[in-house]
Design a protein around this motif. Structure first.
Motif, PDB file in Angstrom:
ATOM      1  N   THR A  99      26.403 116.219 -39.950  1.00 25.56           N
ATOM      2  CA  THR A  99      25.532 117.009 -39.868  1.00 25.56           C
ATOM      3  C   THR A  99      26.075 118.694 -39.980  1.00 25.56           C
ATOM      4  N   GLU A 102      27.266 119.634 -36.623  1.00 23.47           N
ATOM      5  CA  GLU A 102      28.697 119.440 -36.244  1.00 23.47           C
ATOM      6  C   GLU A 102      29.764 119.963 -37.016  1.00 23.47           C
ATOM      7  N   ARG A 119      26.807 125.322 -29.289  1.00 24.40           N
ATOM      8  CA  ARG A 119      25.384 125.036 -29.696  1.00 24.40           C
ATOM      9  C   ARG A 119      24.950 126.532 -29.933  1.00 24.40           C
ATOM     10  N   GLU A 135      20.325 122.529 -38.085  1.00 24.30           N
ATOM     11  CA  GLU A 135      21.202 121.915 -37.389  1.00 24.30           C
ATOM     12  C   GLU A 135      21.145 120.582 -37.870  1.00 24.30           C
ATOM     13  N   ASN A 136      20.305 119.630 -37.817  1.00 29.38           N
ATOM     14  CA  ASN A 136      20.366 118.293 -37.916  1.00 29.38           C
ATOM     15  C   ASN A 136      20.246 117.633 -39.560  1.00 29.38           C
ATOM     16  N   ARG A 137      20.452 118.580 -40.277  1.00 32.43           N
ATOM     17  CA  ARG A 137      20.347 118.225 -41.774  1.00 32.43           C
ATOM     18  C   ARG A 137      21.594 117.755 -42.118  1.00 32.43           C
TER      19      ARG A 137
END
Length: 219
Positions: A99, A102, A119, A135-137
């Motif tokens: 992601t 990360e 974060r 962020e979570n893509r």
């Protein structure tokens, strides 16, 4: 009083296994606040030079001084890389986590930041680049331009003292390119920028250095 240079390259020689010389005595000095456009023909060794500066390649002869110290062995360059953030020409060489969050958090966490701090850095850095909510893509599903911006975010998240940017406008649309110019123009870091986009370089650079026939010349 002139400050100690951030980088001083002296009489660098380098050739790949093919034997064709790439650098044949290159000299270069980078000071705090420098905004350098690194130009030259395709295959002249511009990317090679950036890789030598951070120890991804090793010169056959000559010296690399970075942040006031001579750098020779791999252990010497370990502390250079967080301080001289290299944006690779191909974002896929830079992005390796599932992601976006990360990938961007990887550097700060390696520098000892807490997960909470990392974060916050991720959110702030993505917001600066117009990537709020990314962020979570899943990184590999992003467009080429989006991956390039995420790759830049991984560099900026470490707050380096020097930016080494290899073709940063590749795959960017006009709007994103304009935003990148605004962002880079606002940053305090010294930077070296490789680009075939002359208008972009005119907007960013204050100093021009040309690499040709293995050597560097101002202008």
């Amino acid at each position: 009083m002139v400050s100690e240079p951030l980088f001083r390259l002296s009489d660098l020689h380098f050739a790949y296994d093919s034997g064709q010389p790439v650098l044949t005595g290159a000299d270069f000095t980078l000071h705090a606040g420098d905004r350098v456009a690194l130009t030259g023909p395709n295959g002249a060794g511009k990317t090679t030079l950036l890789h030598l500066m951070v120890g991804l390649l090793k010169a056959q002869a000559g010296q690399v001084e970075a942040f006031g110290r001579l750098r020779i062995h791999e252990k010497d360059f370990v502390e250079v890389r967080p301080r001289a953030g290299l944006l690779f020409q191909d974002p896929d060489d830079q992005l390796f986590c599932p992601t976006v969050a990360e990938d961007v958090a990887f550097g700060p966490l390696n520098l000892g930041k807490s997960r909470t701090e990392a974060r916050m850095i991720v959110r702030h850095t993505l917001a600066r680049l117009g990537l709020e909510g990314f962020e979570n893509r899943v990184t590999y599903k992003l467009s080429g331009g989006q991956r390039r911006l995420v790759a830049l975010a991984t560099v900026l998240a470490m707050n380096p003292e020097v930016l080494l940017l290899d073709e940063p406008t590749n795959a960017l649309d006009a709007e994103t390119r304009a935003r990148l110019i605004t962002i880079l123009d606002s940053l305090p870091q010294a930077m070296i920028v490789i680009s075939h986009d002359k208008d972009f370089l005119n907007r960013i650079a204050r100093r021009w250095v040309r690499l040709e026939q293995g050597r560097l010349a101002e202008g």
